[in-house]
Motif scaffolding. Structure first.
Motif, PDB file in Angstrom:
ATOM      1  N   ARG A   1       0.841  -1.196   0.000  1.00 37.55           N
ATOM      2  CA  ARG A   1       0.000   0.000   0.000  1.00 37.55           C
ATOM      3  C   ARG A   1       0.881   1.253   0.000  1.00 37.55           C
TER       4      ARG A   1
ATOM      5  N   ARG B   1      -2.054   7.657  -9.008  1.00 40.18           N
ATOM      6  CA  ARG B   1      -2.816   6.531  -8.431  1.00 40.18           C
ATOM      7  C   ARG B   1      -2.905   5.397  -9.450  1.00 40.18           C
TER       8      ARG B   1
ATOM      9  N   SER C   1      -1.360   1.673  -8.984  1.00 38.76           N
ATOM     10  CA  SER C   1      -2.241   0.497  -9.123  1.00 38.76           C
ATOM     11  C   SER C   1      -1.681  -0.448 -10.167  1.00 38.76           C
TER      12      SER C   1
ATOM     13  N   GLU D   1      -1.733  -0.704  -3.776  1.00 35.48           N
ATOM     14  CA  GLU D   1      -3.031  -0.086  -3.474  1.00 35.48           C
ATOM     15  C   GLU D   1      -2.794   1.350  -2.995  1.00 35.48           C
TER      16      GLU D   1
END
Ligand SMILES: Cc1ncc(COP(=O)(O)O)c(C=O)c1O
Length: 481
Positions: free
Chosen positions: A210, A222, A226, A231
């Motif tokens: 993460r 983002r 990903s 995450e």
């Protein structure tokens, strides 16, 4: 800010169909203004009438109700209404209470119709002035690089980047951005985005699952994280940058931030939060990825130095030529903690064996000859003038919008009235050949409506014209005002 939604069917005045009107009235009780409460209400209603937001015939809330909702005594509202009635803005109509004076219908300036489009209007956030690219100086550097490079430089060389460029960047980043950069810790990338992708893959291989990201924040980051199997965990941002208190419970192996100029809100990470962020990284044995995309452009003071300078072994610094020059160059750089360097270099090797060398040599020459500094000195006042023009035009044509963020970079954020429909505005603008960029695109958690307005690529007359058209588009939005 307090939005007063008034449905007169429920008020102490007769129902005339129950049409709901909205008044956006903001009262400053901080003591920061000498303007009494009644005068604040008067001014805002006056502006509402003048700007067309309150059309002739519009019924105003009953004094008791408005007073209750603004948490002021009824006398304050009575005084404001009386003053505006005396000035001719309001009138009392039997059976209908207080209304915007009908007489104004005859004198009110016609609403500007959407102006005919002359050039495509795109407030592209972060787009620099492409016409300002110093072609002649770049050509000189390209020529010098190609002419002077030894043959060996044209073969398969170090994928981490040309030695001369890493040396030039180390000097530049050290003096201009406070980066603690040894050329051995620098790695040349194809744009900043590749730097994030390389780091994302390395972190994933090290077992990170993460990565904390700013919310709102740059959506592309983002997506890139990903895509690396990570995450992105949203952490809220406010006017002092990333809310480091909200990081406390986040189990992440890294955090990606834009400390010098938060993308998109435009705040600067406060000194106490810089310290808290580094302490969090230390405690969690995590890394900070610092995206320093446009820090050179600060108009009200010197830019704050890079976070990386405080903790070069915790912070992976990422920069690029995309804002200081143009994005089409696809040139970027990383200053890396020693513990990550070799792994990132391996990822870069696997990606593309290195960034095109003649471009690297040109950039090295460009930086070393002081051309980058010269270019920045030329562009800063230009962008500043554009920002000023944009802010002034917004204040004139869309006074109920609030401009946010420090005077920096190539974009600013305009927060719309809380009840505005951002998606409808974007769609409506598109029908009028105007491309707007909504704040919701940057958000993970829904929040107030807003626009991210890039001004770098539009000269002042074009910006003023675009805002004029934007106001007309906003005015013609069904139920916008
Ligand atoms: C916040 C932020 N970081 C990074 C980038 C991308 O930089 P590059 O074009 O060098 O990949 C952008 C581009 O708009 C940006 O807005």
């Amino acid at each position: 800010m307090r939005t007063v939604r008034q449905d007169h069917s429920a008020a102490d005045e007769p129902d005339q169909g129950g049409r709901a009107i909205e008044l956006l009235v903001t009262l400053d009780r901080s003591g920061g203004t000498v303007e009494p409460l009644h005068a604040q209400i008067e001014r805002q209603l006056r502006e509402g009438v003048r700007g067309g937001r309150l059309a002739p015939g519009t019924r105003l809330p009953a004094t008791r109700e408005l007073a209750q909702q603004l948490r002021v005594s009824r006398g304050v509202v009575v005084e404001a209404y009386a003053q505006l009635t005396a000035e001719g803005y309001l009138a009392t109509r039997r059976g209908a209470g207080t209304v915007v004076a009908e007489a104004l219908r005859r004198v009110a300036p016609p609403r500007p119709a959407p102006l005919p489009r002359t050039v495509p209007e795109d407030f592209h956030p972060g787009m620099p002035d492409l016409a300002g690219f110093p072609r002649a100086a770049w050509m000189r550097s390209l020529r010098a690089g190609a002419r002077d490079a030894p043959d060996a430089a044209l073969g398969y060389v170090d994928p981490a980047g040309a030695t001369v460029l890493r040396a030039a960047l180390a000097r530049y980043l050290g003096r201009a951005r406070g980066v603690a950069a040894d050329p051995e810790q620098l790695l040349v990338t194809s744009g900043l985005q590749q730097g994030v992708a390389l780091l994302g893959r390395v972190l994933r291989r090290r077992g990170v699952r993460r990565v904390a990201v700013e919310d709102p924040g740059f959506l592309v980051h983002r997506a890139v994280l990903s895509n690396c199997g990570l995450e992105p965990v949203p952490v809220p941002v406010d006017e002092h940058g990333l809310r480091t208190d909200a990081l406390a419970g986040v189990a992440a192996g890294a955090v990606l931030v834009t400390p010098a100029h938060q993308a998109p809100l435009g705040s600067v990470l406060a000194p106490s939060r810089r310290a808290a962020l580094l302490a969090w990284a230390e405690r969690n044995d995590a890394f900070v990825i610092e995206d320093d995309y446009d820090a050179e452009y600060r108009y009200d003071r010197e830019p704050v130095g890079a976070l990386q300078g405080l903790a070069p072994e915790r912070v992976a610094y990422a920069g690029c030529a995309s804002k200081v020059l143009v994005p089409g160059l696809r040139l970027g750089w990383l200053a890396l903690p020693r513990t990550l360097y070799d792994a990132v270099r391996t990822e870069k090797t696997l990606d593309d064996l290195g960034t095109p060398v003649l471009d690297q040599l040109a950039l090295a020459d460009f930086v070393e000859r002081g051309e980058l500094d010269r270019h920045l000195r030329r562009m800063r006042p230009r962008y500043r003038a554009r920002r000023d023009a944009l802010v002034a035009a917004l204040a004139e044509h869309l006074p109920e919008w609030r401009v946010d963020g420090v005077a920096a970079g190539l974009h600013t954020v305009a927060l719309l009235p809380e009840d505005a429909d951002e998606a409808a505005l974007l769609a409506h603008a598109k029908r009028h050949d105007m491309i707007l960029h909504g704040l919701s695109w940057y958000r993970v958690t829904p929040g107030p409506p807003g626009l991210v307005l890039g001004y770098g690529a539009l000269a002042e007359p074009a910006l003023t014209h675009a805002v004029h058209r934007l106001a007309a588009v906003y005015d013609s939005l069904p139920a916008a005002r």
